[in-house]
Design a protein around this motif. Structure first.
Motif, PDB file in Angstrom:
ATOM      1  N   TRP A   1      -8.870  -1.650  27.363  1.00 49.47           N
ATOM      2  CA  TRP A   1      -9.631  -2.900  28.147  1.00 49.47           C
ATOM      3  C   TRP A   1     -11.214  -2.207  28.712  1.00 49.47           C
ATOM      4  CZ3 TRP A   1      -5.858  -5.483  32.023  1.00 49.47           C
ATOM      5  CH2 TRP A   1      -4.864  -6.149  31.418  1.00 49.47           C
ATOM      6  N   SER A   2     -12.230  -3.138  28.418  1.00 49.35           N
ATOM      7  CA  SER A   2     -13.509  -2.766  28.944  1.00 49.35           C
ATOM      8  C   SER A   2     -14.240  -3.998  29.006  1.00 49.35           C
ATOM      9  CB  SER A   2     -14.010  -1.889  27.904  1.00 49.35           C
ATOM     10  OG  SER A   2     -14.326  -2.626  26.642  1.00 49.35           O
ATOM     11  N   ASP A   3     -15.397  -3.512  29.686  1.00 50.79           N
ATOM     12  CA  ASP A   3     -16.133  -4.916  29.982  1.00 50.79           C
ATOM     13  C   ASP A   3     -16.877  -5.295  28.686  1.00 50.79           C
ATOM     14  OD1 ASP A   3     -16.078  -4.709  32.853  1.00 50.79           O
ATOM     15  OD2 ASP A   3     -17.625  -3.388  33.163  1.00 50.79           O
ATOM     16  N   GLU A   4     -17.132  -4.523  27.680  1.00 50.08           N
ATOM     17  CA  GLU A   4     -17.558  -4.874  26.464  1.00 50.08           C
ATOM     18  C   GLU A   4     -16.539  -5.715  25.585  1.00 50.08           C
ATOM     19  OE1 GLU A   4     -19.700  -1.792  28.053  1.00 50.08           O
ATOM     20  OE2 GLU A   4     -17.577  -1.848  27.707  1.00 50.08           O
TER      21      GLU A   4
ATOM     22  N   PHE B   1     -14.325  -7.921  26.972  1.00 44.61           N
ATOM     23  CA  PHE B   1     -14.200  -9.058  27.650  1.00 44.61           C
ATOM     24  C   PHE B   1     -15.410  -9.750  27.876  1.00 44.61           C
ATOM     25  CE2 PHE B   1     -10.225  -7.088  28.482  1.00 44.61           C
ATOM     26  CZ  PHE B   1      -9.340  -8.204  28.565  1.00 44.61           C
ATOM     27  N   ALA B   2     -16.652  -9.240  27.054  1.00 45.54           N
ATOM     28  CA  ALA B   2     -17.884  -9.753  27.137  1.00 45.54           C
ATOM     29  C   ALA B   2     -17.966 -11.287  26.877  1.00 45.54           C
ATOM     30  CB  ALA B   2     -18.963  -9.000  26.394  1.00 45.54           C
TER      31      ALA B   2
ATOM     32  N   SER C   1     -15.590 -13.538  27.430  1.00 42.21           N
ATOM     33  CA  SER C   1     -14.505 -14.030  27.998  1.00 42.21           C
ATOM     34  C   SER C   1     -14.675 -13.779  29.433  1.00 42.21           C
ATOM     35  CB  SER C   1     -13.094 -13.844  27.469  1.00 42.21           C
ATOM     36  OG  SER C   1     -13.013 -14.109  26.165  1.00 42.21           O
ATOM     37  N   PRO C   2     -15.828 -13.713  30.003  1.00 41.51           N
ATOM     38  CA  PRO C   2     -15.938 -13.455  31.439  1.00 41.51           C
ATOM     39  C   PRO C   2     -15.314 -14.125  32.460  1.00 41.51           C
ATOM     40  CG  PRO C   2     -17.893 -14.848  30.710  1.00 41.51           C
ATOM     41  CD  PRO C   2     -16.876 -14.694  29.536  1.00 41.51           C
TER      42      PRO C   2
ATOM     43  N   TRP D   1     -11.808 -12.208  32.441  1.00 46.80           N
ATOM     44  CA  TRP D   1     -11.726 -11.025  32.815  1.00 46.80           C
ATOM     45  C   TRP D   1     -11.820 -10.822  34.223  1.00 46.80           C
ATOM     46  CZ3 TRP D   1     -10.122  -6.575  32.262  1.00 46.80           C
ATOM     47  CH2 TRP D   1     -11.041  -5.405  32.459  1.00 46.80           C
ATOM     48  N   SER D   2     -12.803 -11.822  35.068  1.00 47.41           N
ATOM     49  CA  SER D   2     -13.013 -11.906  36.217  1.00 47.41           C
ATOM     50  C   SER D   2     -11.629 -12.100  37.230  1.00 47.41           C
ATOM     51  CB  SER D   2     -14.012 -12.944  36.747  1.00 47.41           C
ATOM     52  OG  SER D   2     -14.302 -13.050  37.948  1.00 47.41           O
TER      53      SER D   2
ATOM     54  N   GLN E   1      -9.000  -9.579  36.640  1.00 41.22           N
ATOM     55  CA  GLN E   1      -9.147  -8.185  37.697  1.00 41.22           C
ATOM     56  C   GLN E   1      -8.875  -8.693  39.090  1.00 41.22           C
ATOM     57  OE1 GLN E   1     -13.354  -7.806  36.262  1.00 41.22           O
ATOM     58  NE2 GLN E   1     -12.777  -5.445  35.652  1.00 41.22           N
TER      59      GLN E   1
ATOM     60  N   ARG F   1      -6.799  -4.706  36.164  1.00 35.93           N
ATOM     61  CA  ARG F   1      -8.236  -4.042  35.882  1.00 35.93           C
ATOM     62  C   ARG F   1      -8.352  -3.020  34.683  1.00 35.93           C
ATOM     63  NH1 ARG F   1      -7.207  -3.945  41.643  1.00 35.93           N
ATOM     64  NH2 ARG F   1      -8.634  -5.656  42.599  1.00 35.93           N
TER      65      ARG F   1
END
Length: 236
Positions: free
Chosen positions: A90-93, A95-96, A98-99, A102-103, A106, A111
């Motif tokens: 998993w990474s911010d990239e 889920f970029a 699908s914000p 992802w939020s 977390q 996370r």
């Protein structure tokens, strides 16, 4: 994880049902340092309204939210796993696009995660996810645990699919014969029963007999559906 190869091999044969199997799977995940675990499986037939199931120990509120908001349709780990069996972190990239998903994930302690899918020739798709609320997954940890995690993903799919598959589809009553498969292949190429009879040097009546048997075995209603079902199940 002591004697992890033996533990994982035992997992393959363990559990009397999917829930017991998942409990053992979650225990193995905890031994690897992950408080959360999920396993999902989907079959490729019927083509519409494909059947799927998901077992996890995520917070109940998150489970309900994920289901009610149909997050599975935008989950990048699911999309990635459907086309690749390479493990993903998993990474911010990732889920970029699908914000919101992802939020929300977390906020419920999901996370840091790792996932790996298994894709069978007949289109059966299973994915194991390991997650936790704290401690970044470092490259050193991944290198140290990659063998155990990959083995666990394979063992999970072997055992979980064995328990889950009968609940998702009634499947074929018995394998189609080589002659039935041959007839279906020619149907897929657009041939009529009469043309297939000439090709195979059998009567049209015999061709229709084989096709009817295949339709019955595959639990479908017509020859076109029989061809599609046989293809997605890897029988042709």
């Amino acid at each position: 994880m002591k004697n992890w190869q033996e533990d994982i091999l035992n997992l393959i044969n363990g559990g009397q049902d999917a829930n017991e199997c998942f409990a053992e799977l979650a225990e193995s995940a905890r031994a690897l340092g992950f408080e959360y675990c999920a396993y999902g499986l989907r079959v490729s037939y019927p083509l519409f309204n494909r059947q799927a199931t998901l077992l996890n120990n995520y917070p109940e509120t998150w489970q309900n939210m994920y289901r009610e908001r149909d997050y599975v349709l935008q989950d990048p780990t699911v999309r990635y796993g459907q086309s690749s069996t390479q493990a993903m972190v998993w990474s911010d990239e990732m889920f970029a696009n699908s914000p919101e998903l992802w939020s929300e994930a977390q906020s419920f302690g999901l996370r840091f995660g790792w996932a790996k899918s298994c894709i069978e020739r007949n289109g059966i798709f299973g994915i194991l996810t390991l997650a936790r609320s704290a401690e970044l997954l470092t490259e050193a940890e991944l290198q140290h645990k990659s063998s155990q995690m990959n083995w666990l993903a394979q063992a999970a799919h072997l055992n979980m699919s064995r328990h889950i598959m009968p609940t998702l589809t009634n499947g074929p009553n018995s394998p189609i014969t080589p002659r039935e498969a041959e007839a279906l292949k020619w149907i897929g190429d657009g041939k009529t029963s009469a043309e297939i009879g000439l090709i195979l040097s059998i009567s049209e009546h015999t061709v229709n007999f084989h096709i009817k048997n295949a339709i019955t075995k595959l639990n479908v209603t017509n020859r076109t559906a029989a061809v599609v079902m046989a293809v997605v199940m890897g029988l042709l």
